[in-house]
Design an enzyme around this catalytic site. Structure first.
Site, PDB file in Angstrom:
ATOM      1  N   CYS A 255      -5.468 -11.498   9.500  1.00  0.00           N
ATOM      2  CA  CYS A 255      -6.971 -11.079   8.714  1.00  0.00           C
ATOM      3  C   CYS A 255      -6.103 -10.169   7.745  1.00  0.00           C
ATOM      4  CB  CYS A 255      -8.155 -10.628   9.624  1.00  0.00           C
ATOM      5  SG  CYS A 255      -7.733  -9.215  10.566  1.00  0.00           S
ATOM      6  N   HIS A 307     -11.621  -6.401  12.332  1.00  0.00           N
ATOM      7  CA  HIS A 307     -11.383  -7.794  11.417  1.00  0.00           C
ATOM      8  C   HIS A 307     -11.739  -7.390   9.919  1.00  0.00           C
ATOM      9  CE1 HIS A 307     -10.959 -11.760  10.387  1.00  0.00           C
ATOM     10  NE2 HIS A 307     -12.150 -11.864  10.187  1.00  0.00           N
ATOM     11  N   HIS A 319     -11.656 -14.935   4.483  1.00  0.00           N
ATOM     12  CA  HIS A 319     -10.773 -14.237   5.442  1.00  0.00           C
ATOM     13  C   HIS A 319      -9.969 -15.178   6.266  1.00  0.00           C
ATOM     14  CE1 HIS A 319     -13.671 -15.151   9.039  1.00  0.00           C
ATOM     15  NE2 HIS A 319     -14.088 -15.781   7.994  1.00  0.00           N
TER      16      HIS A 319
END
Length: 350
Positions: A255, A307, A319
């Site tokens: 990510c 994240h 993402h």
């Protein structure tokens, strides 16, 4: 006697010439004339007009190895064209900005654009095309599947290209060959949905598939900041890239590595850590999000900021998802992401 013979030969000569001229005139009335374009081939023209190649060669006095030149005029034999149905009926245009053409082919000249809901008179069915007369009296051809026997009940849903450019593909897959490339703000008609893709209708009558993340439904998108537009444009290139922990390339990325990869393309260096990226730029309230902003989530697989993704607009973000095993688009309203949302940051490109 000699004078009578000469007179007879003169009459026969006139009749012969009249027959030739008459035959030429009749053929001209029945056949279609086609102007050769660069890249055309005899086989391609025959296939386009559904004419047997030997017949096309015969009526034009050509051989299979004859060379074509742009601007050259060819006769297309009408005997090989589909027999038109003379059944007439009332029809309505089903899509927006449908092209009225001079021939029952996409090669026909564009005569006009017909608005959705326009009533027309169907004069004849020619293969997959309708020969129609518009309310203004103009006669031309429209692709049959764009017409309906009843007025459209309501306006078809529309989408607008959200990124700087977006591909229309032949199928609902990133591996499917591109059909065309549309600039930002282009309007398309949404026909169907399938697995994160829209089947769309283009103004020229073609249909293709666009990923939902590239379109905004409803009204035309307001222009984002130039920086946000560039971030979104680059991010969308990596849709489908495999998830790989610690990675930051088109071969695989996690990510924060995905964010590093996108901003690296813009000449900006960011740390390869979601928690560290959360310290960059300025904080942005959720209701003030713009395309290109970084969106963060907490307590996903470890405590704290864990994240990160990039906001696309319309409540969607892109993402590198460990859950989806690739770079993908999700919604901030998804229960999982809504419950773990931690905030957003805006990183200036200048």
């Amino acid at each position: 006697m000699m004078g009578a013979a000469r007179q007879g030969r003169g009459v026969r000569g006139c009749l012969w010439l009249l027959g030739i001229l008459g035959g030429s005139w009749i053929a001209g009335q029945a056949d279609t004339l086609y102007t050769v374009r660069a890249g055309d081939t005899l086989w391609g023209i025959a296939r386009r007009f559904q004419v047997p190649l030997p017949k096309l060669l015969e009526v034009n006095g050509l051989a299979e190895d004859s060379l074509l030149h742009p601007g050259q005029r060819l006769r297309i034999p009408s005997t090989s064209a589909p027999e038109p149905s003379t059944h007439r009926e009332r029809l309505w245009v089903r899509a927006s900005d449908v092209v009225l053409r001079s021939l029952p082919s996409t090669q026909g000249k564009r005569l006009a654009l017909l608005a959705r809901g326009t009533p027309v008179e169907g004069l004849a069915k020619v293969g997959q095309w309708w020969k129609v007369r518009t309310p203004s009296g103009q006669v031309g051809y429209v692709a049959g599947w764009l017409m309906g026997s009843e007025p459209p009940a309501e306006e078809a849903p529309s989408g607008f290209v959200m990124a700087s450019r977006a591909y229309v593909r032949q199928g609902p897959s990133l591996e499917s060959p591109p059909l065309t490339l549309l600039p930002r703000g282009t309007k398309v008609t949404l026909v169907a949905e399938e697995g994160g893709w829209y089947r769309v209708l283009l103004k020229d009558g073609r249909q293709g598939w666009m990923h939902m993340s590239t379109l905004r439904t409803g009204h035309a998108p307001s222009p984002p900041t130039s920086g946000g537009s560039r971030i979104v444009q680059i991010a969308l290139r990596y849709l489908g890239t495999p998830y790989r922990y610690g990675g930051s390339s088109s071969r695989g990325t996690d990510c924060s590595g995905f964010v590093v990869l996108v901003f690296r393309s813009l000449g900006i260096s960011l740390p390869h850590s979601a928690a560290a990226q959360f310290q960059r730029g300025k904080a942005v309230a959720k209701e003030d999000l713009r395309p290109g902003d970084l969106v963060f989530f907490q307590n996903t697989y470890v405590r704290g900021i864990s994240h990160v993704g990039l906001y696309l607009g319309e409540g969607k973000f892109i993402h590198a998802s460990v859950r989806g095993h690739k770079v993908r688009v999700d919604s901030l309203s998804d229960p999982y992401y809504a419950s773990h949302y931690a905030g957003a940051r805006r990183v200036a490109l200048e």
